[in-house]
Motif scaffolding. Structure first.
Motif, PDB file in Angstrom:
ATOM      1  N   VAL A 413     -29.975  28.331 -16.811  1.00  0.00           N
ATOM      2  CA  VAL A 413     -29.094  27.222 -16.437  1.00  0.00           C
ATOM      3  C   VAL A 413     -28.938  26.295 -17.643  1.00  0.00           C
ATOM      4  O   VAL A 413     -29.939  25.786 -18.168  1.00  0.00           O
ATOM      5  CB  VAL A 413     -29.671  26.440 -15.242  1.00  0.00           C
ATOM      6  CG1 VAL A 413     -28.775  25.256 -14.902  1.00  0.00           C
ATOM      7  CG2 VAL A 413     -29.825  27.364 -14.038  1.00  0.00           C
ATOM      8  N   PRO A 414     -27.727  26.061 -18.131  1.00  0.00           N
ATOM      9  CA  PRO A 414     -27.545  25.185 -19.294  1.00  0.00           C
ATOM     10  C   PRO A 414     -27.749  23.720 -18.929  1.00  0.00           C
ATOM     11  O   PRO A 414     -27.678  23.332 -17.767  1.00  0.00           O
ATOM     12  CB  PRO A 414     -26.093  25.457 -19.707  1.00  0.00           C
ATOM     13  CG  PRO A 414     -25.427  25.896 -18.454  1.00  0.00           C
ATOM     14  CD  PRO A 414     -26.463  26.623 -17.652  1.00  0.00           C
ATOM     15  N   ARG A 415     -27.961  22.913 -19.935  1.00  0.00           N
ATOM     16  CA  ARG A 415     -28.124  21.476 -19.744  1.00  0.00           C
ATOM     17  C   ARG A 415     -27.173  20.723 -20.666  1.00  0.00           C
ATOM     18  O   ARG A 415     -26.571  21.297 -21.559  1.00  0.00           O
ATOM     19  CB  ARG A 415     -29.569  21.055 -20.024  1.00  0.00           C
ATOM     20  CG  ARG A 415     -30.576  21.758 -19.119  1.00  0.00           C
ATOM     21  CD  ARG A 415     -31.931  21.103 -19.172  1.00  0.00           C
ATOM     22  NE  ARG A 415     -32.862  21.741 -18.239  1.00  0.00           N
ATOM     23  CZ  ARG A 415     -33.943  21.154 -17.751  1.00  0.00           C
ATOM     24  NH1 ARG A 415     -34.235  19.908 -18.103  1.00  0.00           N
ATOM     25  NH2 ARG A 415     -34.728  21.790 -16.917  1.00  0.00           N
ATOM     26  N   VAL A 433     -33.535  32.950 -11.652  1.00  0.00           N
ATOM     27  CA  VAL A 433     -34.326  31.844 -11.124  1.00  0.00           C
ATOM     28  C   VAL A 433     -33.678  30.528 -11.521  1.00  0.00           C
ATOM     29  O   VAL A 433     -33.221  30.366 -12.658  1.00  0.00           O
ATOM     30  CB  VAL A 433     -35.778  31.891 -11.662  1.00  0.00           C
ATOM     31  CG1 VAL A 433     -36.568  30.679 -11.185  1.00  0.00           C
ATOM     32  CG2 VAL A 433     -36.467  33.176 -11.228  1.00  0.00           C
ATOM     33  N   VAL A 434     -33.616  29.583 -10.561  1.00  0.00           N
ATOM     34  CA  VAL A 434     -33.237  28.210 -10.877  1.00  0.00           C
ATOM     35  C   VAL A 434     -34.538  27.416 -10.961  1.00  0.00           C
ATOM     36  O   VAL A 434     -35.234  27.242  -9.966  1.00  0.00           O
ATOM     37  CB  VAL A 434     -32.309  27.616  -9.794  1.00  0.00           C
ATOM     38  CG1 VAL A 434     -31.981  26.166 -10.135  1.00  0.00           C
ATOM     39  CG2 VAL A 434     -31.030  28.433  -9.683  1.00  0.00           C
ATOM     40  N   PRO A 435     -34.894  26.931 -12.163  1.00  0.00           N
ATOM     41  CA  PRO A 435     -36.206  26.290 -12.339  1.00  0.00           C
ATOM     42  C   PRO A 435     -36.236  24.869 -11.795  1.00  0.00           C
ATOM     43  O   PRO A 435     -35.226  24.303 -11.385  1.00  0.00           O
ATOM     44  CB  PRO A 435     -36.385  26.304 -13.856  1.00  0.00           C
ATOM     45  CG  PRO A 435     -34.992  26.214 -14.385  1.00  0.00           C
ATOM     46  CD  PRO A 435     -34.132  27.001 -13.414  1.00  0.00           C
ATOM     47  N   ARG A 436     -37.391  24.289 -11.843  1.00  0.00           N
ATOM     48  CA  ARG A 436     -37.600  22.912 -11.405  1.00  0.00           C
ATOM     49  C   ARG A 436     -36.739  21.958 -12.245  1.00  0.00           C
ATOM     50  O   ARG A 436     -36.601  22.129 -13.453  1.00  0.00           O
ATOM     51  CB  ARG A 436     -39.077  22.554 -11.535  1.00  0.00           C
ATOM     52  CG  ARG A 436     -39.437  21.141 -11.103  1.00  0.00           C
ATOM     53  CD  ARG A 436     -40.930  20.890 -11.318  1.00  0.00           C
ATOM     54  NE  ARG A 436     -41.287  19.541 -10.900  1.00  0.00           N
ATOM     55  CZ  ARG A 436     -41.579  19.201  -9.657  1.00  0.00           C
ATOM     56  NH1 ARG A 436     -41.559  20.130  -8.711  1.00  0.00           N
ATOM     57  NH2 ARG A 436     -41.883  17.961  -9.349  1.00  0.00           N
ATOM     58  N   ALA A 437     -36.152  20.948 -11.599  1.00  0.00           N
ATOM     59  CA  ALA A 437     -35.346  19.925 -12.286  1.00  0.00           C
ATOM     60  C   ALA A 437     -34.310  20.556 -13.207  1.00  0.00           C
ATOM     61  O   ALA A 437     -34.182  20.187 -14.370  1.00  0.00           O
ATOM     62  CB  ALA A 437     -36.254  18.972 -13.052  1.00  0.00           C
ATOM     63  N   ALA A 438     -33.539  21.497 -12.668  1.00  0.00           N
ATOM     64  CA  ALA A 438     -32.582  22.243 -13.484  1.00  0.00           C
ATOM     65  C   ALA A 438     -31.325  21.455 -13.817  1.00  0.00           C
ATOM     66  O   ALA A 438     -30.572  21.857 -14.705  1.00  0.00           O
ATOM     67  CB  ALA A 438     -32.199  23.540 -12.760  1.00  0.00           C
ATOM     68  N   ALA A 462     -36.011  22.422  -7.598  1.00  0.00           N
ATOM     69  CA  ALA A 462     -34.842  22.896  -8.356  1.00  0.00           C
ATOM     70  C   ALA A 462     -33.675  21.928  -8.267  1.00  0.00           C
ATOM     71  O   ALA A 462     -32.903  21.782  -9.216  1.00  0.00           O
ATOM     72  CB  ALA A 462     -34.423  24.278  -7.860  1.00  0.00           C
ATOM     73  N   LEU A 463     -33.527  21.257  -7.133  1.00  0.00           N
ATOM     74  CA  LEU A 463     -32.390  20.359  -6.929  1.00  0.00           C
ATOM     75  C   LEU A 463     -32.776  18.888  -7.077  1.00  0.00           C
ATOM     76  O   LEU A 463     -32.031  18.008  -6.620  1.00  0.00           O
ATOM     77  CB  LEU A 463     -31.781  20.593  -5.541  1.00  0.00           C
ATOM     78  CG  LEU A 463     -31.354  22.035  -5.217  1.00  0.00           C
ATOM     79  CD1 LEU A 463     -30.730  22.088  -3.835  1.00  0.00           C
ATOM     80  CD2 LEU A 463     -30.397  22.574  -6.261  1.00  0.00           C
ATOM     81  N   ALA A 486     -37.770  23.725  -2.388  1.00  0.00           N
ATOM     82  CA  ALA A 486     -36.675  24.076  -3.295  1.00  0.00           C
ATOM     83  C   ALA A 486     -35.456  23.203  -3.070  1.00  0.00           C
ATOM     84  O   ALA A 486     -34.695  22.933  -4.006  1.00  0.00           O
ATOM     85  CB  ALA A 486     -36.308  25.545  -3.118  1.00  0.00           C
ATOM     86  N   LEU A 487     -35.249  22.763  -1.825  1.00  0.00           N
ATOM     87  CA  LEU A 487     -34.048  22.013  -1.489  1.00  0.00           C
ATOM     88  C   LEU A 487     -34.281  20.512  -1.434  1.00  0.00           C
ATOM     89  O   LEU A 487     -33.326  19.756  -1.235  1.00  0.00           O
ATOM     90  CB  LEU A 487     -33.484  22.505  -0.144  1.00  0.00           C
ATOM     91  CG  LEU A 487     -33.079  23.984  -0.103  1.00  0.00           C
ATOM     92  CD1 LEU A 487     -32.543  24.352   1.273  1.00  0.00           C
ATOM     93  CD2 LEU A 487     -32.047  24.302  -1.170  1.00  0.00           C
ATOM     94  N   GLU A 488     -35.514  20.080  -1.604  1.00  0.00           N
ATOM     95  CA  GLU A 488     -35.771  18.643  -1.650  1.00  0.00           C
ATOM     96  C   GLU A 488     -35.086  18.045  -2.876  1.00  0.00           C
ATOM     97  O   GLU A 488     -35.026  18.660  -3.930  1.00  0.00           O
ATOM     98  CB  GLU A 488     -37.277  18.377  -1.699  1.00  0.00           C
ATOM     99  CG  GLU A 488     -37.972  18.652  -0.381  1.00  0.00           C
ATOM    100  CD  GLU A 488     -39.472  18.461  -0.485  1.00  0.00           C
ATOM    101  OE1 GLU A 488     -39.956  18.262  -1.621  1.00  0.00           O
ATOM    102  OE2 GLU A 488     -40.159  18.530   0.555  1.00  0.00           O
ATOM    103  N   GLY A 489     -34.584  16.864  -2.713  1.00  0.00           N
ATOM    104  CA  GLY A 489     -33.842  16.234  -3.801  1.00  0.00           C
ATOM    105  C   GLY A 489     -32.355  16.204  -3.560  1.00  0.00           C
ATOM    106  O   GLY A 489     -31.614  15.596  -4.330  1.00  0.00           O
ATOM    107  N   ALA A 490     -31.920  16.859  -2.468  1.00  0.00           N
ATOM    108  CA  ALA A 490     -30.500  16.846  -2.102  1.00  0.00           C
ATOM    109  C   ALA A 490     -30.377  16.422  -0.644  1.00  0.00           C
ATOM    110  O   ALA A 490     -29.909  17.188   0.209  1.00  0.00           O
ATOM    111  CB  ALA A 490     -29.871  18.217  -2.330  1.00  0.00           C
TER     112      ALA A 490
END
Length: 756
Positions: A413-415, A433-438, A462-463, A486-490
């Motif tokens: 995933v680019p930043r 894989v979508v990593p933590r804080a992507a 991830a989110l 994985a979905l916490e943060g949204a």
């Protein structure tokens, strides 16, 4: 005739005339601000600064023009006293809100014009009650999004105009219910993304207008859902390339317009799956070369005007193909200098020189380099300059706040995206894989697209930080599970798309992290059972899509946590009976999809648990052979549409309890038009609806409409009058069987067939 006799005749004439509609209309008053043409049943109240729908409009009015007023809002049942309206014009009325049920009672309306108003959204039931509507005009409003189901009650619409709005993306099943739509106008919006199934459910669509949008790539997968398209308009979009990998597959397409875009290259097989393509419009792009096209063998017109075509040696294959395939073209050469302005179709392959070395070759190479169009500024991170940060391989458009890295072969995933990005498109890359804080710094992100990335996991966190995220697209990956972490943060996530993954159970634990989840899409996975607890975290769910799985059972209580559920799609599964007990406790359910299941028969009271709320019931293509007389008991006046097409029904009881139906489809059933069908014939004759039911037997009646086949049932009328109650035709060998025992036997046979 003169004198007293003529006077007497004049006095008697009103008594002799029949009380027809026109006479009644003449007797009615006309609102003060309106002009009433009673013989034509036409009322015009144009530009009168009206703030509400006028009262005292003649009841038999068919055309009502209200354009140019100041209505602001259309309240519920605003036109309930005008049941004969066929045309309603509400243009330029500054309408900001259409309430739920605003048009209920207008079952005869054919044209509704709401263009040039201030609508920014359409409530779920705003267009209910328009079962006969054929044309809906919504152009020139402020619509930013379309919720699936908005058009679900418009089964007769053939033209929908949504041009000149503010649409940014189209979600899956955006136009569900428009089964007869032939022309969909979406031009002059800001569309940059179409979900893969955005155009699903449009079997009759023949023309699609998507010109003047912001499409960054040819949305081949989404467009291919509308397989009946004949004309496709994609001009004035900024994508630079079209190739076979875009997956455009439209077997009936005849005309494709890609004019005035930013095309710089076209793959030879870009339209290989469009074999009937006749006209291809590529005017006004940046093409300096074009390969011979492979696949569209019926192509006869190729429009190339306004492209900087280079008529050097490498254009020979194009000229040879044009002559061989008998394709007319209208482009002109931009270079080399000696051929500038020459019409392409006037050249012969031998006219194109092929200098291999020396000054002539160098001169032509320099001239070609100078003639090539330059990429627009801001096309990538390196060229963006003051436009803001953007990853090197991506495109960031500050005006629309969209960023796209679609199909760039990325393995992570680019930043580095602009902080104000609202839509991020990462489709068709290769990161499992979508990593933590992507996605750091993207707190304003609204829509995140991760389809076709080979994803197998979203790590915990991830989110993180995506506080504004509403739409998450994870379709077409390899996910078999999701965790709440994985979905916490949204927390605001409302739409979760998980179609075509590898789920065998609903990810119930993950739903606990999504308190605002409105719509869950799990179509085409491998679910085989919906069990209690699977939806424990889905208490805010309104729409649940489980189509195309392997469900054989929906357990009682499995749906209970989702008490606000309005739409439940269980079609294309393996259910052999209606899950009646599981439907208990769903007081808000409006739509139930059960088509494509091997149901076979319907028992008494199958839908009673949702009888007070259900409006749309789909039972088509379900192998139905028998329907109990009480199968629809409990379904009262709220039911608006009933789909029973493409089953195996030979007989069907009358359904007098369904008094408010706006659509019933009985087509594709082998009805036996004998005395057993007389009650259905009588009931259908009293409906002002097209039902599609035709006789299959006896041979003398084959092809006749059940509703209109009066002669077929004439011999039954005396017999029917002697019967206190109609009973359905017995199965062979069961003549004289009491009703209760007969239906018990049907149910037992069904259970034996399915192994229950």
């Amino acid at each position: 005739m003169t004198g007293p006799q003529s006077v007497s005749l004049v006095l008697l004439l009103p008594l002799l005339l029949p009380l027809g509609p026109n006479r009644c209309a003449v007797a009615q008053r006309c609102p003060q601000a309106c002009v009433c043409d009673n013989p034509r049943r036409h009322v015009a109240c144009r530009h009168q600064n009206l703030t509400e729908v006028p009262t005292a409009i003649p009841e038999l009015t068919q055309r009502l023009e209200l354009q140019g007023n100041m209505l602001k809002e259309i309240p519920p049942a605003a036109f309930r006293d005008l049941p004969y309206l066929t045309h309603l014009d509400l243009r330029y009325c500054q309408v900001e809100l259409v309430a739920e049920g605003a048009f209920r009672g207008l079952g005869r309306l054919l044209l509704l014009n709401l263009a040039s108003n201030r609508l920014s959204a359409l409530p779920q039931e705003a267009l209910d009650g328009l079962g006969s509507l054929q044309r809906l005009e919504l152009a020139g409003n402020l619509l930013e999004e379309l919720r699936p189901g908005t058009f679900g009650a418009l089964g007769a619409v053939t033209t929908l105009n949504l041009a000149h709005n503010a649409l940014v993306y189209l979600p899956a099943m955006a136009f569900q219910g428009l089964v007869r739509a032939r022309w969909l106008q979406l031009s002059h919006n800001a569309l940059s993304v179409l979900a893969p199934e955005a155009l699903a459910g449009l079997p009759a669509l023949r023309r699609l207008s998507l010109h003047h949008n912001e499409l960054q790539a040819l949305p081949g997968m989404a467009l291919s859902q509308a397989r009946g398209l004949v004309r496709l308009e994609l001009g004035h979009n900024p994508f630079t390339y079209a190739g076979e990998e875009d997956g455009l597959a439209l077997p009936g397409l005849r005309e494709l317009r890609l004019d005035h875009g930013a095309l710089q290259a076209l793959d030879a097989r870009a339209f290989a799956l469009c074999p009937r393509l006749h006209t291809l419009d590529l005017r006004g792009n940046q093409l300096d070369a074009l390969p011979p096209l492979q696949g569209p063998g019926q192509l006869r017109r190729l429009r190339l005007q306004g492209n900087p075509l280079w008529c050097g040696c490498r254009a020979r294959p194009l000229l040879e193909w044009l002559a061989r395939a008998r394709v007319r073209s209208d482009g002109a050469c931009w270079g080399p200098r000696r051929l500038r302005g020459e019409a392409l179709d006037a050249l012969r392959p031998l006219d194109l020189r092929c200098p291999e070395f020396g000054a002539a070759a160098e001169e032509e190479a320099n001239e070609l380099a100078a003639a090539r169009p330059r990429a627009p500024a801001g096309a990538s991170g390196e060229e963006a300059g003051a436009a803001g940060p953007c990853p090197r391989t991506c495109v960031c458009v500050p005006e629309s706040r969209h960023s796209s890295c679609e199909g760039r072969g990325l393995q992570a995933v680019p930043r580095g995206f602009p902080n104000d990005t609202q839509l991020l498109d990462l489709r068709r890359n290769r990161f499992p894989v979508v990593p933590r804080a992507a996605f750091p710094g993207l707190g304003r992100l609204v829509s995140l697209h991760l389809q076709h990335c080979g994803l197998t996991e979203l790590e915990a966190g991830a989110l993180a930080g995506l506080d504004s995220l509403l739409y998450l697209y994870l379709s077409d990956n390899r996910l078999s599970g999701l965790s709440a972490a994985a979905l916490e943060g949204a927390p605001r996530l409302g739409y979760l798309y998980l179609e075509r993954n590898r789920f065998v159970r609903v990810p119930g634990a993950a739903l606990l992290a999504l308190p605002s989840l409105f719509s869950l899409h799990l179509q085409d996975n491998a679910l085989d059972h919906l069990a209690p607890g699977d939806l424990e975290g889905g208490r805010a769910l309104r729409w649940l899509y489980l189509s195309g799985n392997r469900l054989t059972r929906v357990s009682p209580g499995a749906l209970a946590p989702a008490r606000e559920l309005e739409k439940l799609h269980l079609d294309r599964n393996q259910l052999d009976e209606v899950p009646s007990e599981a439907l208990e406790g769903l007081p808000a359910l409006l739509e139930l999809q059960l088509s494509g299941n091997p149901l076979g028969a319907l028992r008494d009271g199958a839908f009673r648990p949702v009888g007070r709320s259900l409006q749309h019931l789909f039972l088509n293509s379900s192998g139905l052979e028998q329907i109990s007389p009480g199968a629809f008991s409990g379904l009262g006046p709220r039911l608006r549409s009933l789909h029973l097409q493409k089953n195996q029904l030979q007989t069907l009881p009358a359904l007098p309890g369904l008094s408010e139906l706006e659509l019933i489809d009985l087509s594709g059933n082998p009805f036996r038009c004998d005395c057993q069908l007389l009650p259905l014939h009588r009931w259908l004759a009293g409906l002002n609806l097209r039902v599609g039911a035709t006789c299959a037997t006896p041979p003398s009646a084959r092809g006749q409409r059940v509703k209109a086949a009066a002669a077929v049932f004439e011999a039954c009328r005396g017999r029917a009058a002697r019967k206190a109650k109609w009973t359905p035709a017995p199965r062979p060998g069961a003549r004289g069987t009491p009703m209760k025992g007969r239906w018990q036997r049907v149910n037992e046979v069904g259970k034996e067939r399915t192994g229950l």
